[in-house]
Design a protein around this motif. Structure first.
Motif, PDB file in Angstrom:
ATOM      1  N   LYS A 107      -2.290 -15.830  -8.437  1.00 42.39           N
ATOM      2  CA  LYS A 107      -2.066 -17.391  -8.919  1.00 42.39           C
ATOM      3  C   LYS A 107      -2.517 -17.365 -10.463  1.00 42.39           C
ATOM      4  CE  LYS A 107      -1.033 -18.936  -5.103  1.00 42.39           C
ATOM      5  NZ  LYS A 107       0.318 -19.556  -4.631  1.00 42.39           N
ATOM      6  N   PRO A 108      -1.507 -18.189 -11.088  1.00 44.72           N
ATOM      7  CA  PRO A 108      -2.041 -18.721 -12.632  1.00 44.72           C
ATOM      8  C   PRO A 108      -3.355 -19.187 -12.609  1.00 44.72           C
ATOM      9  CG  PRO A 108       0.031 -19.849 -12.044  1.00 44.72           C
ATOM     10  CD  PRO A 108      -0.562 -18.928 -10.674  1.00 44.72           C
ATOM     11  N   LEU A 109      -4.199 -18.674 -13.665  1.00 46.88           N
ATOM     12  CA  LEU A 109      -5.757 -19.043 -13.351  1.00 46.88           C
ATOM     13  C   LEU A 109      -5.995 -19.432 -14.977  1.00 46.88           C
ATOM     14  CD1 LEU A 109      -8.542 -19.313 -12.334  1.00 46.88           C
ATOM     15  CD2 LEU A 109      -8.727 -16.973 -12.708  1.00 46.88           C
ATOM     16  N   ILE A 110      -6.823 -20.852 -15.021  1.00 44.78           N
ATOM     17  CA  ILE A 110      -7.514 -21.233 -16.135  1.00 44.78           C
ATOM     18  C   ILE A 110      -9.198 -21.138 -15.811  1.00 44.78           C
ATOM     19  CG2 ILE A 110      -8.078 -23.014 -17.911  1.00 44.78           C
ATOM     20  CD1 ILE A 110      -5.223 -23.942 -17.363  1.00 44.78           C
ATOM     21  N   VAL A 111      -9.724 -20.211 -16.520  1.00 45.54           N
ATOM     22  CA  VAL A 111     -11.109 -20.212 -16.212  1.00 45.54           C
ATOM     23  C   VAL A 111     -11.909 -21.192 -17.326  1.00 45.54           C
ATOM     24  CG1 VAL A 111     -13.227 -18.753 -16.446  1.00 45.54           C
ATOM     25  CG2 VAL A 111     -11.139 -17.978 -15.302  1.00 45.54           C
ATOM     26  N   VAL A 112     -12.730 -21.942 -16.726  1.00 48.04           N
ATOM     27  CA  VAL A 112     -13.396 -22.966 -17.545  1.00 48.04           C
ATOM     28  C   VAL A 112     -15.041 -22.337 -17.814  1.00 48.04           C
ATOM     29  CG1 VAL A 112     -14.034 -25.164 -18.172  1.00 48.04           C
ATOM     30  CG2 VAL A 112     -11.910 -24.794 -17.278  1.00 48.04           C
ATOM     31  N   VAL A 113     -15.414 -21.950 -18.856  1.00 46.83           N
ATOM     32  CA  VAL A 113     -16.888 -21.537 -18.897  1.00 46.83           C
ATOM     33  C   VAL A 113     -17.906 -22.620 -18.992  1.00 46.83           C
ATOM     34  CG1 VAL A 113     -18.616 -19.973 -20.379  1.00 46.83           C
ATOM     35  CG2 VAL A 113     -15.987 -19.310 -20.115  1.00 46.83           C
ATOM     36  N   ASN A 114     -18.818 -22.579 -18.089  1.00 52.24           N
ATOM     37  CA  ASN A 114     -19.742 -23.433 -18.141  1.00 52.24           C
ATOM     38  C   ASN A 114     -20.987 -23.164 -19.265  1.00 52.24           C
ATOM     39  OD1 ASN A 114     -22.139 -25.044 -17.618  1.00 52.24           O
ATOM     40  ND2 ASN A 114     -21.980 -24.993 -15.306  1.00 52.24           N
ATOM     41  N   GLU A 115     -21.224 -23.671 -20.178  1.00 60.84           N
ATOM     42  CA  GLU A 115     -21.694 -23.362 -21.434  1.00 60.84           C
ATOM     43  C   GLU A 115     -23.301 -23.784 -21.207  1.00 60.84           C
ATOM     44  OE1 GLU A 115     -19.455 -25.365 -24.330  1.00 60.84           O
ATOM     45  OE2 GLU A 115     -18.962 -23.340 -25.156  1.00 60.84           O
ATOM     46  N   ASP A 116     -23.501 -24.452 -20.229  1.00 60.58           N
ATOM     47  CA  ASP A 116     -25.035 -24.771 -19.716  1.00 60.58           C
ATOM     48  C   ASP A 116     -25.737 -23.636 -18.662  1.00 60.58           C
ATOM     49  OD1 ASP A 116     -24.487 -27.287 -20.803  1.00 60.58           O
ATOM     50  OD2 ASP A 116     -23.897 -28.356 -19.144  1.00 60.58           O
ATOM     51  N   LEU A 117     -25.056 -22.711 -18.656  1.00 59.56           N
ATOM     52  CA  LEU A 117     -25.696 -21.488 -17.924  1.00 59.56           C
ATOM     53  C   LEU A 117     -26.537 -20.627 -19.202  1.00 59.56           C
ATOM     54  CD1 LEU A 117     -22.973 -20.543 -15.307  1.00 59.56           C
ATOM     55  CD2 LEU A 117     -25.107 -21.925 -14.860  1.00 59.56           C
ATOM     56  N   ASN A 120     -24.749 -14.996 -20.400  1.00 58.58           N
ATOM     57  CA  ASN A 120     -23.233 -15.302 -20.869  1.00 58.58           C
ATOM     58  C   ASN A 120     -22.476 -14.150 -20.199  1.00 58.58           C
ATOM     59  OD1 ASN A 120     -22.172 -17.262 -22.384  1.00 58.58           O
ATOM     60  ND2 ASN A 120     -22.398 -16.093 -24.284  1.00 58.58           N
ATOM     61  N   HIS A 121     -22.904 -13.528 -19.274  1.00 57.61           N
ATOM     62  CA  HIS A 121     -21.908 -12.746 -18.597  1.00 57.61           C
ATOM     63  C   HIS A 121     -20.701 -13.066 -17.860  1.00 57.61           C
ATOM     64  CE1 HIS A 121     -24.003 -13.982 -14.728  1.00 57.61           C
ATOM     65  NE2 HIS A 121     -22.847 -13.494 -14.115  1.00 57.61           N
ATOM     66  N   GLN A 122     -20.598 -14.405 -17.803  1.00 56.53           N
ATOM     67  CA  GLN A 122     -19.475 -15.102 -16.744  1.00 56.53           C
ATOM     68  C   GLN A 122     -18.511 -15.149 -18.049  1.00 56.53           C
ATOM     69  OE1 GLN A 122     -20.588 -18.476 -14.524  1.00 56.53           O
ATOM     70  NE2 GLN A 122     -20.798 -17.144 -12.758  1.00 56.53           N
ATOM     71  N   SER A 123     -18.967 -15.736 -19.365  1.00 51.38           N
ATOM     72  CA  SER A 123     -18.065 -15.969 -20.399  1.00 51.38           C
ATOM     73  C   SER A 123     -17.626 -14.590 -20.974  1.00 51.38           C
ATOM     74  CB  SER A 123     -18.585 -16.791 -21.516  1.00 51.38           C
ATOM     75  OG  SER A 123     -19.686 -15.941 -22.147  1.00 51.38           O
ATOM     76  N   GLU A 124     -18.327 -13.550 -20.896  1.00 50.02           N
ATOM     77  CA  GLU A 124     -17.984 -12.234 -21.317  1.00 50.02           C
ATOM     78  C   GLU A 124     -16.586 -11.779 -20.306  1.00 50.02           C
ATOM     79  OE1 GLU A 124     -21.213  -9.761 -21.560  1.00 50.02           O
ATOM     80  OE2 GLU A 124     -21.958 -10.889 -23.057  1.00 50.02           O
ATOM     81  N   LEU A 125     -16.945 -12.059 -19.206  1.00 53.50           N
ATOM     82  CA  LEU A 125     -15.744 -11.484 -18.257  1.00 53.50           C
ATOM     83  C   LEU A 125     -14.568 -12.404 -18.365  1.00 53.50           C
ATOM     84  CD1 LEU A 125     -14.664  -9.985 -15.580  1.00 53.50           C
ATOM     85  CD2 LEU A 125     -15.818 -11.931 -14.161  1.00 53.50           C
ATOM     86  N   ALA A 126     -14.511 -13.764 -18.438  1.00 53.21           N
ATOM     87  CA  ALA A 126     -13.703 -14.635 -18.633  1.00 53.21           C
ATOM     88  C   ALA A 126     -12.735 -14.145 -19.990  1.00 53.21           C
ATOM     89  CB  ALA A 126     -13.943 -16.008 -18.598  1.00 53.21           C
ATOM     90  N   GLU A 127     -13.355 -13.984 -20.987  1.00 55.76           N
ATOM     91  CA  GLU A 127     -12.904 -13.700 -22.225  1.00 55.76           C
ATOM     92  C   GLU A 127     -12.166 -12.347 -22.196  1.00 55.76           C
ATOM     93  OE1 GLU A 127     -16.095 -14.504 -24.972  1.00 55.76           O
ATOM     94  OE2 GLU A 127     -16.008 -16.567 -24.398  1.00 55.76           O
ATOM     95  N   GLU A 128     -12.650 -11.321 -21.761  1.00 51.14           N
ATOM     96  CA  GLU A 128     -12.112 -10.015 -21.713  1.00 51.14           C
ATOM     97  C   GLU A 128     -10.862 -10.141 -20.916  1.00 51.14           C
ATOM     98  OE1 GLU A 128     -11.206  -6.026 -22.112  1.00 51.14           O
ATOM     99  OE2 GLU A 128     -12.883  -7.316 -23.149  1.00 51.14           O
ATOM    100  N   LEU A 129     -10.794 -10.845 -19.732  1.00 42.60           N
ATOM    101  CA  LEU A 129      -9.662 -10.910 -18.947  1.00 42.60           C
ATOM    102  C   LEU A 129      -8.603 -11.918 -19.528  1.00 42.60           C
ATOM    103  CD1 LEU A 129     -11.295 -11.209 -15.267  1.00 42.60           C
ATOM    104  CD2 LEU A 129      -9.852  -9.394 -16.131  1.00 42.60           C
ATOM    105  N   ALA A 130      -8.988 -12.913 -20.210  1.00 44.46           N
ATOM    106  CA  ALA A 130      -8.027 -13.742 -21.082  1.00 44.46           C
ATOM    107  C   ALA A 130      -7.515 -12.763 -22.255  1.00 44.46           C
ATOM    108  CB  ALA A 130      -8.825 -14.681 -21.779  1.00 44.46           C
ATOM    109  N   GLU A 131      -8.377 -11.917 -22.870  1.00 44.34           N
ATOM    110  CA  GLU A 131      -7.943 -10.804 -23.942  1.00 44.34           C
ATOM    111  C   GLU A 131      -6.685 -10.050 -23.383  1.00 44.34           C
ATOM    112  OE1 GLU A 131      -9.910  -7.988 -26.620  1.00 44.34           O
ATOM    113  OE2 GLU A 131     -10.779  -9.754 -26.930  1.00 44.34           O
ATOM    114  N   ARG A 132      -6.728  -9.648 -22.096  1.00 44.14           N
ATOM    115  CA  ARG A 132      -5.923  -8.957 -21.311  1.00 44.14           C
ATOM    116  C   ARG A 132      -4.765  -9.532 -20.842  1.00 44.14           C
ATOM    117  NH1 ARG A 132      -9.272  -4.254 -18.481  1.00 44.14           N
ATOM    118  NH2 ARG A 132     -10.919  -3.722 -19.972  1.00 44.14           N
ATOM    119  N   LYS A 133      -4.779 -10.815 -20.914  1.00 45.66           N
ATOM    120  CA  LYS A 133      -3.652 -11.842 -20.604  1.00 45.66           C
ATOM    121  C   LYS A 133      -3.488 -11.906 -19.200  1.00 45.66           C
ATOM    122  CE  LYS A 133      -1.377 -12.036 -24.919  1.00 45.66           C
ATOM    123  NZ  LYS A 133      -2.541 -12.477 -25.725  1.00 45.66           N
ATOM    124  N   HIS A 134      -4.610 -11.740 -18.538  1.00 44.47           N
ATOM    125  CA  HIS A 134      -4.554 -11.973 -17.194  1.00 44.47           C
ATOM    126  C   HIS A 134      -4.919 -13.366 -16.654  1.00 44.47           C
ATOM    127  CE1 HIS A 134      -4.064  -7.601 -16.171  1.00 44.47           C
ATOM    128  NE2 HIS A 134      -5.105  -7.662 -16.619  1.00 44.47           N
TER     129      HIS A 134
END
Length: 179
Positions: A107-117, A120-134
């Motif tokens: 499924k197409p996915l937009i991940v929204v990072v919760n900056e209040d947490l 930062n491991h969640q944003s690192e995962l999301a950013e890495e997968l975005a960089e890989r165009k997933h």
């Protein structure tokens, strides 16, 4: 997939999930009229929000002849798998379970990072997968622009995991002969 809404248009659902957390910033931004209008312009017909422990209550709507989105919400579900399967687009918090379950369904996915947490491991995962165009990655304040600019055709399928190397290692450790 021939399911249609009352207007005869194909039903295209945007499923938003915050998991078990409280992520009112995400729920609030998808409830914003500008975001809902942009989703409607992109051809989506329904917005279903899983709001978790949040206290912000989105505005329900039955949709309309004017092309406005039908909007509904709930707090928790024993399994979000059915919601993910029926979605045309998923907007998710950055939890790894939600990310990988959505990607495995293709499924197409937009991940929204919760900056209040705190970490930062969640944003690192999301950013890495975005960089890989997933997937696409956003913050609550950039979600509208991400939806406006999104080109889902540019996303690459996430490759299924190959457990063979792990299996061989375990078999070797346990003393089983190699295949």
């Amino acid at each position: 997939m021939g399911e249609t809404d009352d207007g005869g248009k194909p039903k295209r659902i945007v499923f938003v999930t915050v998991g078990t957390t409280c992520f009112d910033a995400l729920v609030r931004v998808v409830d914003n009229q500008e975001v809902k209008e942009e989703l409607s312009r992109k051809g989506y017909t329904h917005l279903l929000i899983q709001m978790g422990r949040g206290s912000y209550i989105p505005t329900k709507s039955g949709g309309g002849q004017d092309g406005s989105l039908a909007v509904d919400y709930f707090t928790f579900s024993s399994s979000i798998a059915d919601h993910l399967r029926s979605a045309s687009l998923v907007v998710s918090h950055a939890g790894s379970g939600s990310i990988f379950e959505t990607l495995q369904l293709g499924k197409p996915l937009i991940v929204v990072v919760n900056e209040d947490l705190m970490d930062n491991h969640q944003s690192e995962l999301a950013e890495e997968l975005a960089e890989r165009k997933h997937l696409l990655c956003a913050r609550p304040q950039t979600l509208y622009q991400t939806i406006t600019d999104m080109n889902l055709e540019s996303l690459l399928p996430y490759p299924p995991a190959d457990a063979t190397p792990v299996t061989k290692l375990i078999n070797s450790f346990l003393g089983f002969p190699p295949d």
